[in-house]
Design an enzyme around this catalytic site. Structure first.
Site, PDB file in Angstrom:
ATOM      1  N   LYS A   1       6.324 -32.599  36.677  1.00 14.37           N
ATOM      2  CA  LYS A   1       6.192 -31.110  36.533  1.00 14.37           C
ATOM      3  C   LYS A   1       7.416 -30.645  35.711  1.00 14.37           C
ATOM      4  CE  LYS A   1       7.138 -30.061  40.930  1.00 14.37           C
ATOM      5  NZ  LYS A   1       7.201 -31.204  41.421  1.00 14.37           N
TER       6      LYS A   1
ATOM      7  N   ARG B   1       7.649 -23.343  47.270  1.00 16.61           N
ATOM      8  CA  ARG B   1       7.645 -24.677  47.927  1.00 16.61           C
ATOM      9  C   ARG B   1       7.269 -24.540  49.447  1.00 16.61           C
ATOM     10  NH1 ARG B   1      10.976 -28.113  44.171  1.00 16.61           N
ATOM     11  NH2 ARG B   1      12.054 -29.920  45.227  1.00 16.61           N
TER      12      ARG B   1
ATOM     13  N   ARG C   1      13.662 -42.475  37.069  1.00 16.57           N
ATOM     14  CA  ARG C   1      13.820 -41.094  35.994  1.00 16.57           C
ATOM     15  C   ARG C   1      15.302 -41.267  35.666  1.00 16.57           C
ATOM     16  NH1 ARG C   1      11.775 -35.777  38.726  1.00 16.57           N
ATOM     17  NH2 ARG C   1      12.924 -35.952  40.542  1.00 16.57           N
TER      18      ARG C   1
ATOM     19  N   ARG D   1      19.525 -38.346  38.573  1.00 15.38           N
ATOM     20  CA  ARG D   1      19.723 -37.277  39.576  1.00 15.38           C
ATOM     21  C   ARG D   1      20.399 -37.992  40.842  1.00 15.38           C
ATOM     22  NH1 ARG D   1      14.769 -33.197  39.783  1.00 15.38           N
ATOM     23  NH2 ARG D   1      15.366 -33.316  41.939  1.00 15.38           N
TER      24      ARG D   1
ATOM     25  N   ARG E   1      12.585 -36.149  50.553  1.00 21.98           N
ATOM     26  CA  ARG E   1      12.161 -35.167  49.909  1.00 21.98           C
ATOM     27  C   ARG E   1      10.388 -35.328  49.804  1.00 21.98           C
ATOM     28  NH1 ARG E   1      14.448 -36.789  44.568  1.00 21.98           N
ATOM     29  NH2 ARG E   1      13.206 -35.063  43.656  1.00 21.98           N
TER      30      ARG E   1
HETATM   31  P1  AMP Z   1      13.801 -30.291  42.246  1.00 18.59           P
HETATM   32  O1  AMP Z   1      14.312 -30.601  41.097  1.00 18.59           O
HETATM   33  O2  AMP Z   1      12.486 -29.183  41.852  1.00 18.59           O
HETATM   34  O3  AMP Z   1      13.092 -31.551  42.711  1.00 18.59           O
HETATM   35  O4  AMP Z   1      14.627 -29.653  43.210  1.00 18.59           O
HETATM   36  C1  AMP Z   1      15.849 -30.425  43.944  1.00 18.59           C
HETATM   37  C2  AMP Z   1      16.163 -29.941  45.050  1.00 18.59           C
HETATM   38  O5  AMP Z   1      16.418 -28.260  44.914  1.00 18.59           O
HETATM   39  C3  AMP Z   1      15.153 -29.712  46.321  1.00 18.59           C
HETATM   40  O6  AMP Z   1      15.335 -31.069  46.857  1.00 18.59           O
HETATM   41  C4  AMP Z   1      15.546 -28.790  47.143  1.00 18.59           C
HETATM   42  O7  AMP Z   1      16.845 -29.116  47.912  1.00 18.59           O
HETATM   43  C5  AMP Z   1      15.964 -27.669  46.147  1.00 18.59           C
HETATM   44  N1  AMP Z   1      14.943 -26.622  45.648  1.00 18.59           N
HETATM   45  C6  AMP Z   1      14.467 -26.615  44.548  1.00 18.59           C
HETATM   46  N2  AMP Z   1      13.309 -25.743  44.757  1.00 18.59           N
HETATM   47  C7  AMP Z   1      13.469 -25.164  45.837  1.00 18.59           C
HETATM   48  C8  AMP Z   1      12.564 -24.349  46.440  1.00 18.59           C
HETATM   49  N3  AMP Z   1      11.402 -23.458  46.095  1.00 18.59           N
HETATM   50  N4  AMP Z   1      12.749 -24.016  47.780  1.00 18.59           N
HETATM   51  C9  AMP Z   1      13.630 -24.881  48.458  1.00 18.59           C
HETATM   52  N5  AMP Z   1      14.377 -25.748  48.059  1.00 18.59           N
HETATM   53  C10 AMP Z   1      14.242 -25.833  46.620  1.00 18.59           C
END
Ligand code: AMP
Length: 240
Positions: free
Chosen positions: A26, A101, A142, A175, A186
């Site tokens: 994404k 999400r 990654r 990360r 996750r």
């Molecule tokens: P990502 O980079 O999109 O994988 O997000 C990393 C982390 O940020 C996730 O594992 C959540 O802890 C938090 N996070 C990001 N977007 C959301 C969302 N829409 N709702 C809840 N937590 C989020």
């Protein structure tokens, strides 16, 4: 078709939502969409990673959720997104990466878009699918550039010189939540809380499903074509 493909003239697009499991690509695709359509890429994950550095109780709570692979509370996420979507750079469209999400976030967003001062007639939801076998490799491999944000993968999209960004030669970083134990959490959060959104948006007739498992440039080409088909260049279709 690749990210180097000439961009069409800027025009308004309906909000574009990218759905997909962590590691589906994404972030990489959102950056390419942002360049092509001149609209901002809003990643709630990036917003929270930035927030988590601050010295506050809220930052500590956010960081605790993130490092355990849990989702941040719906209230906080929606508040952050509402504030961001009201900025001027979102007038002609935007790409939401990692939001919504959960079902409450999706319902909140649809209500916000339908009733807000910049009511969006519809959204384009792209669901990037990828087989679970590929995912660990993608997440474990990654790497990203802390300076320009470009994303690489040691297995599928390596930089020209190991460990350094092709564009600005910064050392690449991993990360903290791309760690096997956190990845499991996750993926489980994704299955339980995010996967139901596929049916939610399918039911509203706004879901486009694309395989994210192929070469990155090929996925990008399909994505551009899908968006241009969903929002043909006419004032009525592009109106927000
Ligand atoms: P990502 O980079 O999109 O994988 O997000 C990393 C982390 O940020 C996730 O594992 C959540 O802890 C938090 N996070 C990001 N977007 C959301 C969302 N829409 N709702 C809840 N937590 C989020």
């Amino acid at each position: 078709m690749t990210e180097a493909q000439p961009a069409p003239a800027p025009r308004p697009l309906p909000p574009v939502l990218l759905l997909g499991v962590p590691g589906a690509g994404k972030g990489t695709q959102a950056k390419r969409l942002s360049l092509r359509y001149h609209i901002p890429h809003l990643s709630t994950g990036d917003i929270f990673r930035e927030m988590a550095h601050a010295e506050s109780d809220l930052a500590k709570r956010v960081w605790n959720d993130m490092r355990q692979g849990n989702l941040v509370s719906d209230d906080l996420v929606c508040q952050v997104v509402a504030e961001r979507l009201q900025r001027d750079d979102c007038r002609s469209g935007y790409i939401l990466d990692g939001f919504p999400r959960t079902l409450p976030q999706a319902r909140w967003l649809m209500q916000f878009l339908e009733s807000g001062p910049r009511a969006a007639a519809r959204v384009i939801v792209i669901y990037l699918t990828v087989g679970y076998n590929d995912l660990y490799r993608r997440l474990l491999g990654r790497r990203s550039c802390p300076a320009c944000g470009r994303i690489y993968n040691d297995f599928t999209q390596p930089p020209r010189h190991a460990g350094v960004c092709d564009l600005d030669q910064s050392p690449l970083v991993q990360r903290k939540d791309d760690d096997p134990a956190v990845i499991r959490e996750r993926l489980s959060a994704y299955e339980q809380q995010t996967l139901p959104l596929v049916e939610f948006f399918r039911g509203r007739g706004s879901l486009l499903e694309l395989s994210g498992g192929e070469a990155v440039d090929r996925v990008t080409g399909r994505l551009f074509a899908a968006i241009e088909q969903a929002a043909p260049e006419s004032p009525a279709a592009g109106a927000l």
